[in-house]
Structures are given as C-alpha cells and as structure tokens.
Design an enzyme around this catalytic site. Structure first.
Site, PDB file in Angstrom:
ATOM      1  N   CYS A 135       9.485   1.964 -11.745  1.00 49.76           N
ATOM      2  CA  CYS A 135       9.564   0.998 -10.653  1.00 49.76           C
ATOM      3  C   CYS A 135       8.166   0.586 -10.204  1.00 49.76           C
ATOM      4  O   CYS A 135       7.513   1.310  -9.440  1.00 49.76           O
ATOM      5  CB  CYS A 135      10.359   1.598  -9.482  1.00 49.76           C
ATOM      6  SG  CYS A 135      10.489   0.491  -8.060  1.00 49.76           S
ATOM      7  N   CYS A 138       7.931  -0.010  -6.458  1.00 48.35           N
ATOM      8  CA  CYS A 138       7.804   1.218  -5.665  1.00 48.35           C
ATOM      9  C   CYS A 138       6.391   1.793  -5.727  1.00 48.35           C
ATOM     10  O   CYS A 138       5.849   2.251  -4.710  1.00 48.35           O
ATOM     11  CB  CYS A 138       8.778   2.278  -6.164  1.00 48.35           C
ATOM     12  SG  CYS A 138      10.486   1.730  -6.356  1.00 48.35           S
ATOM     13  N   ASP A 139       5.799   1.800  -6.917  1.00 46.03           N
ATOM     14  CA  ASP A 139       4.578   2.567  -7.144  1.00 46.03           C
ATOM     15  C   ASP A 139       3.336   1.732  -7.433  1.00 46.03           C
ATOM     16  O   ASP A 139       2.239   2.287  -7.589  1.00 46.03           O
ATOM     17  CB  ASP A 139       4.792   3.532  -8.323  1.00 46.03           C
ATOM     18  CG  ASP A 139       5.935   4.506  -8.050  1.00 46.03           C
ATOM     19  OD1 ASP A 139       6.147   4.852  -6.872  1.00 46.03           O
ATOM     20  OD2 ASP A 139       6.602   4.919  -9.012  1.00 46.03           O
TER      21      ASP A 139
END
Length: 309
Positions: A135, A138-139
């Site tokens: 992801c 997300c990161d």
C-alpha cells in the site's frame, strides 16, 4: 442473542457488502454485516478515485468508503467485527460461524473481497513492514527523497507508482510483460513523470537486505540477464486472491472465485456472492456496488418465496 435469526447475513463491508446493507435496510429486512478488519475493503488504500459517478472531483478511497459506511449505519444496519471461519446451510437456515459467535439467517451474501497477491520470493515475508509494502498510499510518506520499486502493470500499480513520486526521489516500475495493462490515463501520467523508470519483461527474484530492504535482484525474462537495484522500499501490486477460506469448495472455480449467475446466486439456494470474490468480477468499485444491490434484491425475492411456501 446467538439464537436470533436474521433475514440476511452479509460477510464483508466493502462496496458490495455496504451497498447490500443499504438496499436491505430500505427493503425493511433484518440484516447484519460481519467485517474481519475495518469497513471499506481494498478501496481505502486508493489515493484518488476519479471514476465513481457523482463526484466531479477525485475523492480519496478512504473518504468514499467512510461515506458509504456512514450511510449504511444511518439506516440502522449493524456492522459487527468478526472473522468468518465456516458456513453451512442446514434445512432452511444458514449457519455462519466466526471465531467467537454464530449467526443464523434465511439468506446470506458473501462479499469478502480479495487480498493482495504475494510474489512468493525470498525476503518478501521477512521484510514485510521493513521495506516491503502492499500500500503506497499507506506507507509512501516514509520514503521521502528515497528510492522505491513498484512491481506490477495494472491500474493499481500505475496509480500507486505515480503517487510515490510525491515523496520518493526515484520510482522503478518492474513489469513482467512488454506493456502495461493499466488504463491510458494512468499510463500517460507514468510516462510523463521524470522520476519514474520502467523495466519491462522483468521479474523480482529476491528481496535483499539485513534489517530492512536494501535492494532487489531482478531477471529480464526475455534475455535471462540478472541485475540488482538498490532501493529503500518495494511496493507489490500484482493482483488479488479471493478471500474464500470459509467458502464450501464446490462453489469455487479454478481461480478460487465463487461461481454465480446474473443474480449473484450460487448453486446453494439463498446464498449469494458479490464483488471481487465472485467469478468474472471486473474489480471496479461501481460494479461491486451494483453486485451488492443485485445480490440483496435477489436475496429479498428468495426470502419472500420461501415465506410463501
């Protein structure tokens, strides 16, 4: 109460499951949605969504799904946390078992979605959370001014690679084919970025490092030549596998998807499947939502028919 009988149990709170819940509530049915993680499914990982009708400007995946969840809850549909471990139909009732609870219903809709497919190469499990991610949304912020590698060639891979250019100094895209499968608009964005380099006909053979990812070893499958790319992070987007561990095996096709007809009906009367877990899914949010509506309407009809017997 554990002996309560619902009209419909819905497994999964992604676009398909939430839409089924919305339609069920409006039909006056007694419904419960069971979700293993948090509502929203894979959509919450999408940085921007530009093709969902009704939104003239791009909307973040988490924002779109938060609105769907809010609408579902506003209509009084409970969303309960639980991991479904098995299910079966006994007489005219479905028994849906989670780790710590059992649900009973007259009809059931499986909308459990899909999970990220793994590369299954050395280092993937070892460095998960230490440079390996599924992801970018997300990161990605962890990789400011760093080098990253994206594996894949579909819409998600291209979208996430372009998102990474907001942070990373360099983004490599590794794709096993000689051209991308993603949509034209996403390809144009990738081709237009001076931060992105593309390696076609290539696969990851090994993820290397000590305490975290330091490099990836790749092979050009056309020439057999191997090379090493130093990198701080590897983002994997090579497709999805249906979440089907609790589904009776006879309902699955060779890809592990649940076989359904046009009404989302499985071969078990009263059991339906919708969204990414069902056969021939196009893996589009609007189509998953349509699946959920279709499944619920068919389930409603099924319930009415058995009530008249």
């Amino acid at each position: 109460m554990e002996d309560k009988i619902y009209d419909v149990v819905i497994i999964g709170a992604g676009p398909a499951g939430l839409t089924a819940g919305i339609y069920g509530a409006r039909a006056g049915l007694d419904i419960v949605i069971i979700e293993k993680f948090a509502p929203g499914g894979q959509v919450v990982n999408s940085y921007e969504i530009e093709n969902y009708p009704g939104f003239t400007e791009p909307i973040a995946g988490w924002d779109l799904m938060a609105k769907m969840e809010e609408q579902t809850r506003r209509l009084g549909v409970p969303i309960e946390s639980g991991e479904v471990t098995s299910m079966e139909k006994i007489n005219d009732l479905f028994h849906v078992n989670t780790i710590d609870k059992k649900y009973f219903s007259r009809a059931a809709i499986i909308a459990s979605g899909a999970q990220n497919r793994k590369l299954k190469v050395a280092g993937e499990e070892e460095f998960l959370g230490r440079g390996v991610s599924y992801c970018a949304t997300c990161d990605g912020a962890f990789y400011k001014d760093k080098v990253t590698v994206v594996v894949g060639g579909g819409d998600v891979a291209l979208e996430e690679a372009f998102f990474l250019t907001k942070f990373a100094s360099k983004v490599y895209i590794i794709h096993r084919r000689d051209k991308f499968r993603g949509t034209d608009i996403l390809q144009k964005r990738v081709f237009g970025s001076d931060k992105i380099s593309i390696l076609y006909n290539s696969v990851v053979k090994e993820i290397c490092g000590k305490e975290k990812v330091a490099s990836v070893r790749i092979e050009n499958i056309a020439t057999g030549q191997e090379s090493v790319i130093p990198t701080d992070g590897l983002f994997i987007f090579v497709g999805y596998d249906p979440v089907n561990s609790f589904v009776p095996p006879q309902l699955l096709n060779k890809n592990g998807e649940i076989k359904v007809n046009m009404d989302m009906q499985t071969e078990i009367p009263g059991l339906f499947a919708a969204g990414d877990v069902r056969s021939n899914s196009r893996r589009q949010i609007v189509m998953a939502a349509a699946d959920g509506a279709t499944a619920l309407l068919a389930a409603h009809e099924y319930i009415n028919n058995i009530a008249c017997k």
